[in-house]
Design an enzyme around this catalytic site. Structure first.
Site, mmCIF file in Angstrom:
data_model
loop_
_atom_site.group_PDB
_atom_site.id
_atom_site.type_symbol
_atom_site.label_atom_id
_atom_site.label_comp_id
_atom_site.label_asym_id
_atom_site.label_seq_id
_atom_site.Cartn_x
_atom_site.Cartn_y
_atom_site.Cartn_z
ATOM 1 N N THR A 22 41.309 3.601 36.295
ATOM 2 C CA THR A 22 42.333 2.855 35.551
ATOM 3 C C THR A 22 43.241 3.761 34.726
ATOM 4 O OG1 THR A 22 40.902 0.923 35.408
ATOM 5 C CG2 THR A 22 42.636 1.087 33.777
ATOM 6 N N ARG A 33 14.579 -28.305 18.166
ATOM 7 C CA ARG A 33 15.508 -28.961 17.238
ATOM 8 C C ARG A 33 15.496 -30.479 17.446
ATOM 9 N NH1 ARG A 33 18.518 -27.982 12.556
ATOM 10 N NH2 ARG A 33 20.526 -29.073 12.629
ATOM 11 N N GLN A 55 21.486 -32.287 28.203
ATOM 12 C CA GLN A 55 21.012 -31.908 29.535
ATOM 13 C C GLN A 55 22.186 -31.581 30.443
ATOM 14 O OE1 GLN A 55 18.781 -35.357 30.741
ATOM 15 N NE2 GLN A 55 17.454 -35.271 28.931
ATOM 16 N N GLU A 96 36.290 -3.364 36.130
ATOM 17 C CA GLU A 96 36.068 -3.299 37.582
ATOM 18 C C GLU A 96 36.984 -4.268 38.321
ATOM 19 O OE1 GLU A 96 34.268 -0.990 38.964
ATOM 20 O OE2 GLU A 96 33.628 -0.253 37.011
#
Length: 675
Positions: free
Chosen positions: A145, A319, A339, A436
């Site tokens: 780069t 929790r 969920q 990358e």
């Protein structure tokens, strides 16, 4: 005792026992099957060293940037001297991501990317240098780069002009915008840089980008050589153990042997010679070599997701908030909305973990083929690996980004505390979206390769796919003529039926994108403009669907392995199904628009109802599924995610161990200046 019992330690009892007892499988047996005995032994050795070695003991104060760099180096030395580096651990060493992403980045470059590139793109004279890197006489970095050019490798402007008189290459940086930058390890550490520069022969012809291994610092003094300016880029959002640097050459002369000349060379009298006459083979071989970093990133994404999901699922299983009555509060993991935002990410993490390990094996096989000079197979495989890594690196890093953010939010205010570690995990993974190859540019490269395959399809030519990522395109016409014909939710959610829909989507988007490009060309658009103006909603989606399809395909294949017990395979099928259903539900509008489903089809309802049911089913196994992949507590290092589930006790200790939390502010008398 079973092998699993011998190798894997028990977890402490506590609030999480409620869910561990509800699991339908033994997490230790599952872990052994999932990761393998060699992998687990490697982890045992790695974490044993981390727990006891002084270099890994955490500081009680905030370290300076220089101290972070020094600590990272000390930890690398400790890992290296105990054979826990990329050479000895291969892809297993990436478990260090879970401790500190800086370690994996810097070690991956030093012991992985640089030596491997020397082996793959260099010749015998360079292979001898690999040993010097192996014993740390040399320290390398990877410098592609530049300040004004990143993912566009062909736009790099650093030049390497061959000088016949001195039989050397003259490296030159024309201006600051052409300075090499972002190279990990360049800022303070490296003695050598593996750079890519435009090779110019004495006749003035530019032969394009070529790799060179270049000494940049005097090994005796560690100061830059004359003609080399090298510096550090400073503090970053994360990964500050890595000393990213910039590099400027001022007519710097290096030996002719610095050119990595496996595919092309320059004779002493300045003539350019292709070692591989077939340009396609040379390009394919180079692409395969440059894809390793992206393949590694997919593994890193799985590790970051593992950490975040372990913390979030364990915390949410402890929790408690609200409930049927004021006296009966429920763990928040029992709520459908919780969920729905966590368990699809759990399925994605397993999909990425399974795929990325497979992908690493593919790239290692390519390395072996390259060393054995199997040029024909390397060309096609190299280009397919480039395309697949250019699609899956963005896909996986974006999935991880969103998963970590949802984990942070699912832990509420406590997740925003630095002690939760979720902020640091988010910052470290964030780099995966950029280095990358910036994600949005990479997926364009993947779509370009896919479009070339569609040209083969419409012209009746065979589509070569050594990796099997697009072998189904040879049957594209039949696939596009298929229709969704499931009449129940259960049949819709069968992994093989979800796979059929994903395969149809790849063909649909490939044909649609190709047609769009051709229409633009017919209206006098250049090839560049035609591809540029077909990205949003077309080529971009094509690349992502291509990546999603391959992850799903390999997940399904992985389920067939006879190593799985029936109850283990059952939970994996649930994860695979959830991954496929969630992926497909996001594309359901395309299924209708393209005619895969009829207007009166119930596919949307089937998918959404199925996702909810699958999430509910996974509640019993969620803690065990994270236990199977979680590192030890001292690696997790989050009060919210410890294996005993004693969240509030760990938070109390964290608050009270820092004396500054109880000290009067040094600026207390400024609070009420009128007094």
């Amino acid at each position: 005792m079973s092998t699993a019992e011998k190798l894997i330690m028990d977890l402490p009892s506590g609030p999480l026992d409620v869910y561990r007892k509800r699991a339908t499988f033994d997490w230790k047996s599952f872990k052994l099957a999932l990761e393998g005995e060699d992998d687990i032994r490697f982890q045992k050795k790695l974490w044993g060293l981390v727990k006891t070695h002084p270099a890994f003991q955490r500081s009680t104060r905030q370290l300076t940037l220089d101290e972070l760099r020094q600590r990272c180096n000390a930890q690398i030395q400790a890992l290296y001297t105990n054979d826990l580096d990329p050479v000895h651990g291969r892809k297993n060493f990436l478990y260090v991501v879970q401790l500190d992403g800086s370690l994996s980045v810097k070690m991956g470059v030093l012991y992985g990317m640089v030596p491997n590139t020397l082996l793959v793109l260099g010749t015998e004279q360079h292979h001898q240098m690999v040993a010097e890197f192996g014993i740390q006489n040399y320290i390398g970095c990877f410098a592609l780069t530049e300040i004004s050019h990143g993912t566009n490798a062909k736009g790099m402007r650093t030049t390497a002009t061959y000088d016949i008189a001195t039989r050397s290459f003259i490296l030159h940086t024309p201006d600051f915008e052409a300075a090499k930058c972002w190279s990990g390890g360049l800022g303070k550490s490296s003695t050598h840089a593996l750079i890519f520069a435009q090779l110019i022969t004495p006749d003035g012809v530019n032969h394009g980008l070529h790799p060179f291994i270049v000494p940049i610092r005097n090994p005796s003094t560690h100061l830059p050589f004359l003609g080399v300016t090298v510096g550090d880029m400073g503090e970053k959002i994360g990964l500050n153990g890595v000393d990213n640097g910039f590099l400027i050459f001022n007519k710097y002369s290096v030996s002719h042997s610095c050119l990595l000349n496996r595919t092309a060379d320059v004779t002493e009298d300045g003539k350019y010679v292709l070692a591989l006459k077939d340009e396609r083979k040379r390009f394919g071989s180079s692409l395969g070599a440059l894809s390793r970093g992206r393949v590694t990133i997919t593994v890193m994404c799985a590790h970051y997701m593992t950490l975040a999901l372990t913390i979030a699922i364990r915390y949410c299983s402890v929790r408690k908030q609200f409930g049927p009555t004021e006296e009966n509060e429920l763990p928040v993991i029992e709520y459908q909305s919780q969920q729905w935002r966590l368990f699809p990410h759990l399925a994605e993490m397993y999909a990425i973990k399974i795929f990325s390990n497979h992908f690493c094996n593919i790239i290692m096989e390519l390395d072996n083929n390259t060393l054995e000079e199997n040029e024909n197979s390397n060309a096609d495989a190299g280009m397919e690996i480039h395309a697949l890594s250019s699609a899956t690196k963005p896909l996986c890093s974006w999935i991880a980004r969103d998963a970590i953010q949802d984990c942070r939010e699912s832990c509420g205010g406590h997740g925003y505390l630095k002690m939760s570690r979720l902020g640091d995990i988010r910052a470290e993974n964030d780099a995966n979206c950029t280095y990358e190859g910036e994600n949005n540019v990479l997926i364009q490269q993947a779509s370009n390769w896919l479009l070339s395959q569609w040209a083969n399809v419409i012209n009746g030519r065979f589509v070569s796919s050594p990796l099997g990522s697009v072998d189904f395109l040879n049957d594209a016409e039949r696939i596009l003529n298929t229709k969704f014909n499931q009449i129940t939710m259960q049949d819709t959610l069968r992994p093989e039926n979800l796979m059929l829909a994903l395969r149809w989507l790849v063909c649909y988007y490939l044909k649609k994108t190709y047609q769009r490009v051709e229409v633009l060309k017919s209206n006098n658009a250049s090839d560049f403009d035609a591809k540029n103006n077909s990205q949003s909603f077309l080529a971009r989606t094509l690349s992502l669907v291509y990546g999603e399809h391959f992850l799903m395909a390999y997940f399904i294949k992985y389920l067939q392995d006879p190593k799985w017990k029936a109850n283990e395979r059952k939970v994996l099928i649930e994860l695979c199904t959830l991954f496929g259903a969630v992926t497909l539900e996001k594309r359901v509008g395309d299924l209708y628009e393209g005619g895969y489903v009829f207007p009166n089809s119930n596919i949307t309802s089937f998918l959404r109802e199925g996702i909810i049911i699958l999430c509910k089913s996974l509640v019993d196994n969620a803690v065990a599924l994270t236990d199977a992949v979680a590192p030890p507590d001292f690696v997790i290092n989050s009060p919210l995610g410890m294996s005993d589930g004693e969240v509030y006790e760990h938070m109390r200790k964290w608050f009270f161990e820092n004396k500054e939390n109880f000290e009067r502010a040094s600026w207390w008398n400024e609070l009420r200046p009128k007094l």
